[in-house]
Design an enzyme around this catalytic site. Structure first.
Site, PDB file in Angstrom:
ATOM      1  N   GLY A  56       1.532  -2.458  -6.297  1.00  0.00           N
ATOM      2  CA  GLY A  56       1.388  -1.164  -5.634  1.00  0.00           C
ATOM      3  C   GLY A  56      -0.002  -0.590  -5.867  1.00  0.00           C
ATOM      4  N   GLY A  57      -0.110   0.306  -6.830  1.00  0.00           N
ATOM      5  CA  GLY A  57      -1.352   1.052  -7.085  1.00  0.00           C
ATOM      6  C   GLY A  57      -2.600   0.192  -7.166  1.00  0.00           C
ATOM      7  N   TRP A  99       0.821  -1.225   0.000  1.00  0.00           N
ATOM      8  CA  TRP A  99       0.000   0.000   0.000  1.00  0.00           C
ATOM      9  C   TRP A  99       0.854   1.274   0.000  1.00  0.00           C
ATOM     10  CZ3 TRP A  99      -4.356  -1.096   4.196  1.00  0.00           C
ATOM     11  CH2 TRP A  99      -5.106  -2.212   3.780  1.00  0.00           C
ATOM     12  N   LYS A 100       2.152   1.115   0.241  1.00  0.00           N
ATOM     13  CA  LYS A 100       3.051   2.277   0.335  1.00  0.00           C
ATOM     14  C   LYS A 100       2.471   3.282   1.349  1.00  0.00           C
ATOM     15  CE  LYS A 100       4.788   1.189  -4.201  1.00  0.00           C
ATOM     16  NZ  LYS A 100       5.412   1.623  -5.451  1.00  0.00           N
ATOM     17  N   HIS A 110      12.940  -2.318  -0.692  1.00  0.00           N
ATOM     18  CA  HIS A 110      12.142  -1.771  -1.796  1.00  0.00           C
ATOM     19  C   HIS A 110      12.933  -0.637  -2.452  1.00  0.00           C
ATOM     20  CE1 HIS A 110       8.983   0.234  -4.034  1.00  0.00           C
ATOM     21  NE2 HIS A 110       8.302  -0.902  -3.960  1.00  0.00           N
TER      22      HIS A 110
HETATM   23  P1  13P Z   1       2.987  -0.220  -8.876  1.00  0.00           P
HETATM   24  O1  13P Z   1       2.236  -1.515  -8.937  1.00  0.00           O
HETATM   25  O2  13P Z   1       2.181   0.940  -8.433  1.00  0.00           O
HETATM   26  O3  13P Z   1       3.781   0.020 -10.126  1.00  0.00           O
HETATM   27  O4  13P Z   1       4.092  -0.419  -7.692  1.00  0.00           O
HETATM   28  C1  13P Z   1       4.893  -1.536  -7.701  1.00  0.00           C
HETATM   29  C2  13P Z   1       5.625  -1.610  -6.402  1.00  0.00           C
HETATM   30  O5  13P Z   1       6.529  -0.842  -6.144  1.00  0.00           O
HETATM   31  C3  13P Z   1       5.191  -2.626  -5.428  1.00  0.00           C
HETATM   32  O6  13P Z   1       6.092  -2.738  -4.382  1.00  0.00           O
END
Ligand code: 13P
Length: 256
Positions: free
Chosen positions: A239-240, A11-12, A100
């Site tokens: 991620g997104g 989820w960052k 990461h």
């Molecule tokens: P995205 O899927 O948003 O490109 O991000 C990938 C990521 O960094 C997952 O750790």
């Protein structure tokens, strides 16, 4: 050797604990037993959301796994702002992303640090998800494989084969993260295959066959199946597309 695929949502720095509660409840409702029979699914919320998410998952007896986005290499003590492996373990955290590219870029994490964090996670019984992958310049220079393998070797330095077997490796080319520019399945397989070959030479074939190698970088429900059709790709670090319950559940469903 059959490896259970892993779909992990990073989820960052998104979602307050209240938003996290809603997201994980919706995600748990959207995933089916069929999904869980075929793939492991995990979410990696921000630290401040972990307790909330754990409570939801426990109450629902959910099969969704819980992970952290980082972990301290130190056991305890005067490390302001850090979160230890023991603290995470006490919250039923079973995965921790380590190294990461955003940690490497914005927090100066190098191989010595990722290696120490991998060991800290393993010491607490937490599965490290060691993230590796090249920036655009290295890709353009044709150095992407050697660059990524150097990160892999550094991160796993000093591990026994038994320890290495417990690690998940995520290949995330930096140029494909958050850009919408996904590596082709062939690009991803080239590096993921090289990662597995390197695991065989650093450890042994058994270990190389046991380790799950994920791809990450603009993975969506619409492209995950093609990526995972490749021999050496055992899932995705997302991620997104992990920030919306419907999309992430569809992604896990297509992976299954
Ligand atoms: P995205 O899927 O948003 O490109 O991000 C990938 C990521 O960094 C997952 O750790």
């Amino acid at each position: 050797m059959t490896r259970t695929p892993l779909i992990a949502g990073n989820w960052k720095m998104n979602k307050t604990h209240l938003e996290a509660q809603a997201l994980v409840e919706d995600l748990n409702d959207a995933l089916t037993d069929h999904d869980f029979d075929a793939v492991d699914v995990a979410v990696l919320p921000p630290f401040v959301d972990i307790r909330t998410v754990q409570t939801v998952l426990d109450a629902a007896k959910s099969s969704i796994g819980l992970g952290a986005q980082d972990i301290s290499q130190h056991e305890s003590g005067a490390y302001t702002g850090e979160v230890s492996a023991a603290m995470l373990k006490a919250l039923n955290v079973t995965f921790a992303a380590i190294g990461h590219s955003e940690r490497r870029q914005y927090h100066g994490e190098d191989e010595a640090i990722t290696n120490a964090k991998v060991k800290a996670a393993l010491g607490a019984g937490i599965t490290p998800i060691l993230c590796v992958g090249e920036p655009l310049e290295e890709r353009r220079a044709g150095k992407h494989v050697e660059y990524t393998l150097a990160q892999l070797e550094g991160g796993l330095s000093g591990l026994s084969a038994a320890e290495a077997k417990q690690v998940v490796v995520a290949y995330e080319p930096v140029w494909a993260i958050g850009t919408g520019e996904v590596a082709t399945p062939e690009d991803a397989q080239e590096v993921c295959g090289a990662i597995r070959d390197t695991l065989a030479s650093l450890f042994d074939t058994d270990t190389a066959q046991a380790v799950r190698v994920l791809y990450g970088g603009s993975v969506k429900s619409s492209n995950v199946a093609d990526i995972m059709a490749k021999d050496d790709i055992d899932g995705a670090l997302v991620g997104g597309a992990s920030l919306k319950a419907d999309e992430f559940a569809a992604l896990a469903g297509n992976a299954a």
